[in-house]
Design an enzyme around this catalytic site. Structure first.
Site, PDB file in Angstrom:
ATOM      1  CB  CYS A  87      -0.915   0.003   1.219  1.00  0.00           C
ATOM      2  SG  CYS A  87      -2.003   1.446   1.303  1.00  0.00           S
TER       3      CYS A  87
ATOM      4  CB  CYS B 199      -5.237   3.627  -4.686  1.00  0.00           C
ATOM      5  SG  CYS B 199      -4.364   2.042  -4.811  1.00  0.00           S
TER       6      CYS B 199
END
Length: 287
Positions: A81, A220
């Site tokens: 991430c 993201c």
């Protein structure tokens, strides 16, 4: 249990300090923490644990002291991430758990070791170079949209919207369909259109994303890197700088010959204590 809440361009996380790996973190507990009505609310959980104290990080303990144990909001694991890594580094520095040594601060993840640089409010992390490796399609609201498959430690499908399809009009309250033979572990799906030129960059993309395990998010980081790689490829470039505008702000992606840098703000907004008994009591979830 203590916690900190942070975000990177609106991609938000609950951080749990657990340096010695003693916390019994379960999918159910993660999902309860990320519940935006009955819990704290977040796109995911970042457990702050020493690499040597976590089975997924022990093999990297010689390269990095800290392991980012990242969980999606539904309680599933994710390999990497980008925004989470940036917020994780902000936490380490603000809590004096690490100081940048030499060129950058290393952090262990399930996708390997990433390096971070900090300058003011901005945190940049260096990840693997995105690998553009194929094509597939996503289905959404009766549309079948061609896309490019990209691997940046986790799977992505970048779909450039055709003329006449507005980014803001997409309904991302439901998960896009995808080909499970191409993405057997699921996929993060990015939808993009070209933006106006931004000084100092080689491209500008506007992006929305549906993240595997978290639904639509405001940002993201790995998705932005995937988008940057596709935008550069479509411009006939192997390397360069791409601005990626997301609903939560703007990220800068720099693709080099060997890696990809993701830069943007990373902010810690709150600290506190969680009442586990209240959070996990099933009677509090009955209709």
């Amino acid at each position: 249990m203590e916690f900190t809440k942070g975000h990177g361009t609106g991609n938000d996380f609950v951080l749990l300090p657990d340096p010695d790996g003693q916390l019994d973190l379960t999918p159910e507990l993660v999902a309860a923490l990320c519940d935006r009505r009955r819990g704290i609310g977040a796109d995911g959980v970042l457990r702050v644990v020493r690499a040597a104290k976590h089975p997924d990080g022990a093999g990297l303990a010689g390269e990095a002291e800290w392991f980012m144990d990242y969980w999606n909001a539904d309680g599933s694991f994710a390999e990497m991430c980008g925004n989470g890594a940036r917020v994780f580094v902000r936490y380490l520095l603000d809590n004096e758990l690490a100081t940048p040594a030499g060129a950058a601060l290393p952090v262990a993840t399930r996708a390997g070791v990433v390096r971070a640089l900090v300058e003011g409010d901005a945190v940049s992390v260096e990840m693997r170079r995105p690998q553009v490796y194929g094509s597939s399609t996503a289905t959404l609201g009766g549309l079948t949209l061609p896309g490019t498959a990209v691997d940046i430690g986790n799977p992505h499908l970048v779909c450039v919207l055709p003329a006449g399809v507005e980014l803001a009009a997409l309904d991302l309250t439901v998960a896009p369909g995808f080909d499970p033979e191409v993405f057997p572990a699921g996929v993060n799906v990015e939808f993009i259109v070209a933006g106006d030129p931004v000084d100092g960059t080689d491209g500008h993309s506007l992006m929305r994303v549906y993240e595997r395990g978290s639904a639509e998010t405001l940002s993201c980081g790995t998705g932005a890197c995937a988008v940057g790689a596709v935008a550069l490829r479509d411009a006939g470039r192997d390397t360069g700088v791409v601005a990626v505008a997301v609903p939560g702000g703007r990220l800068t992606v720099t693709v080099t010959e060997n890696s990809c840098w993701l830069s943007g703000p990373a902010v810690l907004v709150a600290t506190g204590e969680i009442s586990l008994s209240a959070l996990t009591n099933p009677t509090h979830r009955l209709l």
